[in-house]
Design an enzyme around this catalytic site. Structure first.
Site, mmCIF file in Angstrom:
data_model
loop_
_atom_site.group_PDB
_atom_site.id
_atom_site.type_symbol
_atom_site.label_atom_id
_atom_site.label_comp_id
_atom_site.label_asym_id
_atom_site.label_seq_id
_atom_site.Cartn_x
_atom_site.Cartn_y
_atom_site.Cartn_z
ATOM 1 N N ASN A 60 -6.400 8.957 12.709
ATOM 2 C CA ASN A 60 -5.644 7.832 12.143
ATOM 3 C C ASN A 60 -4.455 8.357 11.332
ATOM 4 O O ASN A 60 -4.609 9.287 10.531
ATOM 5 C CB ASN A 60 -6.603 7.050 11.225
ATOM 6 C CG ASN A 60 -6.054 5.727 10.736
ATOM 7 O OD1 ASN A 60 -5.609 4.895 11.541
ATOM 8 N ND2 ASN A 60 -6.094 5.500 9.429
ATOM 9 N N GLU B 150 -3.933 -0.492 10.002
ATOM 10 C CA GLU B 150 -3.598 -0.783 8.590
ATOM 11 C C GLU B 150 -2.279 -1.538 8.489
ATOM 12 O O GLU B 150 -1.436 -1.219 7.640
ATOM 13 C CB GLU B 150 -3.496 0.525 7.776
ATOM 14 C CG GLU B 150 -4.721 1.400 7.836
ATOM 15 C CD GLU B 150 -4.632 2.645 6.938
ATOM 16 O OE1 GLU B 150 -3.719 2.723 6.086
ATOM 17 O OE2 GLU B 150 -5.493 3.529 7.099
ATOM 18 N N ASP C 296 0.820 -3.622 7.668
ATOM 19 C CA ASP C 296 1.499 -4.515 6.719
ATOM 20 C C ASP C 296 2.996 -4.362 6.956
ATOM 21 O O ASP C 296 3.452 -3.364 7.514
ATOM 22 C CB ASP C 296 1.094 -4.298 5.247
ATOM 23 C CG ASP C 296 0.999 -2.845 4.795
ATOM 24 O OD1 ASP C 296 1.715 -1.987 5.364
ATOM 25 O OD2 ASP C 296 0.224 -2.565 3.863
ATOM 26 N N GLU D 58 -4.452 11.254 8.458
ATOM 27 C CA GLU D 58 -3.171 11.780 7.950
ATOM 28 C C GLU D 58 -3.104 13.302 7.832
ATOM 29 O O GLU D 58 -2.731 13.845 6.794
ATOM 30 C CB GLU D 58 -2.849 11.131 6.586
ATOM 31 C CG GLU D 58 -2.785 9.620 6.646
ATOM 32 C CD GLU D 58 -2.421 8.961 5.309
ATOM 33 O OE1 GLU D 58 -2.379 9.659 4.279
ATOM 34 O OE2 GLU D 58 -2.189 7.747 5.299
HETATM 35 C C1 XIL Z 1 -4.832 2.788 -0.064
HETATM 36 C C2 XIL Z 1 -5.517 1.603 -0.725
HETATM 37 O O1 XIL Z 1 -5.016 0.419 -0.156
HETATM 38 C C3 XIL Z 1 -5.282 1.618 -2.213
HETATM 39 O O2 XIL Z 1 -6.057 0.605 -2.855
HETATM 40 C C4 XIL Z 1 -5.637 2.977 -2.795
HETATM 41 O O3 XIL Z 1 -5.290 3.009 -4.174
HETATM 42 C C5 XIL Z 1 -4.918 4.087 -2.059
HETATM 43 O O4 XIL Z 1 -5.206 3.994 -0.669
HETATM 44 N N1 XIL Z 1 -3.249 5.006 4.256
HETATM 45 C C6 XIL Z 1 -4.635 4.948 4.282
HETATM 46 C C7 XIL Z 1 -5.350 4.062 3.322
HETATM 47 O O5 XIL Z 1 -5.257 5.532 5.173
HETATM 48 O O6 XIL Z 1 -6.606 4.577 2.956
HETATM 49 C C8 XIL Z 1 -4.515 3.802 2.092
HETATM 50 O O7 XIL Z 1 -5.208 2.831 1.289
HETATM 51 C C9 XIL Z 1 -3.139 3.344 2.462
HETATM 52 C C10 XIL Z 1 -2.423 4.386 3.263
#
Ligand code: XIL
Length: 382
Positions: A221, A285, A287, A179
């Site tokens: 990423n 990731e 969802d 990010e």
């Molecule tokens: C999130 C986790 O799911 C949470 O449990 C934590 O509190 C914060 O981070 N992008 C990412 C992940 O790269 O590491 C993040 O994960 C979600 C967004």
């Protein structure tokens, strides 16, 4: 005797690959194992996501919550049986591995790696460099620090070498940089950006990670790269320039945090254009959240929303299946009860973003993934 042993080996290999039917058939046509001999344990069902994905050369992963793994039996069993890759949802982040300066706490991350080995899963390392979840001795917000620029550079180099060396040989894909761009396609003005006076830290991070673990696939990423737009274009330009400078970057991670309120992205186009730069790509990731009730955060407001979510899940997986360079598809966890979504996307409330419900029963979103994988493998539906 020798032939029989070989046959047994072939059967267990086939079971692990999820292709036991063909092999079991060939065994009974040849030397049948003696009835008294117990059959090798079946590591996971033939209709599991991981077994079906293996037939098309894809890894299906999950983010893993280490508060549940090993203590929550159902959670642990699903993690082992359904997925062929795991990502630490939190326990490999800097705040977790070096909470006080110079004291490394690898235990939970090591437990995950051991679990993965035991269950024949590959590991996505997440993440070496980010502006969130940094230890407070370094930065409480990712944008400010009491350390000098030179110290920031030195601690980042040390961190990348320590962590990548600790897990050397155990990580399939590292999210080296996470990010680095904001929603407007501008480089985030993080402590890294400030210390280097620009985005030069990104090339350094990849070079150091490669020196520390030369066999790991190194990924950039980020989220919202699924949509063509200023952010996706900015990351594309950065990656193209890294490739031109021969920086060791091997892959591009599309986080895939989607919401039914923003529409389905032109993901295939973006996977293809990054792959055309000579990179692997991965959904890292995924969802698919939707508007939910304030007092029941995983209950959609619109009873028809799950059908839209199923469509998003299906199209996201199919986009990966359609692009040869797409090597893994990872939902960000699997059970709605453990999803990060309801806590973070609460205004308006969103949730119900994963493929198992709060009781860890598979939802329609699971079924579409299973059916798509089965179809891709040319196998009959369940
Ligand atoms: C999130 C986790 O799911 C949470 O449990 C934590 O509190 C914060 O981070 N992008 C990412 C992940 O790269 O590491 C993040 O994960 C979600 C967004």
């Amino acid at each position: 005797m020798h032939r029989l042993r070989l046959t047994f080996a072939a059967v267990s290999a086939a079971v692990l690959l999820g292709g036991q039917l063909a092999f079991v058939g060939s065994v009974s046509a040849g030397a049948a194992p003696p009835a008294a001999k117990p059959s090798p344990p079946q590591a996971y069902p033939a209709d599991s996501l991981r077994a079906l994905a293996a037939r098309v050369g894809l890894r299906v992963g999950t983010a893993v919550n280490m508060d549940q793994l090993g203590t929550n039996e159902k959670y642990t069993q699903i993690t082992a049986q359904q997925f062929s890759s795991v990502t630490a949802e939190n326990v490999m982040k800097w705040a977790e591995v070096e909470p006080t300066r110079g004291n490394y706490t690898w235990e939970k991350a090591d437990q995950l790696v051991a679990f993965a080995k035991k269950n024949k899963q590959l590991v996505r390392g997440h993440t070496l460099l980010w502006h969130n979840q940094l230890p407070t001795w370094l930065s409480s917000d990712g944008y400010t620090t009491t350390l000098s620029n030179d110290e920031v550079k030195a601690v980042l180099k040390k961190h990348i070498f320590e962590q990548a060396r600790h897990f050397k040989g155990d990580i399939w894909q590292w999210d080296v940089v996470n990010e680095a761009f904001d929603d407007n396609g501008q480089p985030r003005q993080t402590i890294w950006y400030k210390a280097w006076g620009g985005t030069g830290y990104i090339a350094d991070a990849f070079r150091w990670a490669h020196q520390a673990d030369p066999k790991a696939l190194l990924f950039y990423n980020d989220y919202n790269l699924e949509f063509t737009g200023v952010k996706s274009d900015a990351v594309y330009a950065l990656v193209r320039s890294l490739k031109a400078q021969r920086v060791p970057i091997h892959g591009l991670g599309f986080q895939g945090h989607l919401s039914t309120q923003y529409g389905y992205p032109d993901l295939t186009n973006n996977l293809e254009r990054f792959a055309a730069l000579g990179l692997k790509v991965a959904l890292t990731e995924v969802d698919v959240r939707t508007l939910t009730k304030a007092d029941a955060v995983n209950e959609p407001v619109d009873a028809l929303a799950p059908y839209a979510q199923e469509s998003y899940w299906s199209r996201t997986l199919k986009a990966c299946l359609a692009v040869r360079a797409c090597i893994s598809f990872t939902p960000w966890g699997f059970g709605d009860a453990y999803s990060w979504v309801p806590g973070v996307f609460a205004d308006p409330q969103e949730g119900a973003a994963l493929i198992y419900d709060e009781q860890l029963n598979p939802k329609g979103q699971y079924d579409v993934l299973q059916q798509d994988l089965a179809l891709a493998a040319g196998a009959p539906r369940r």
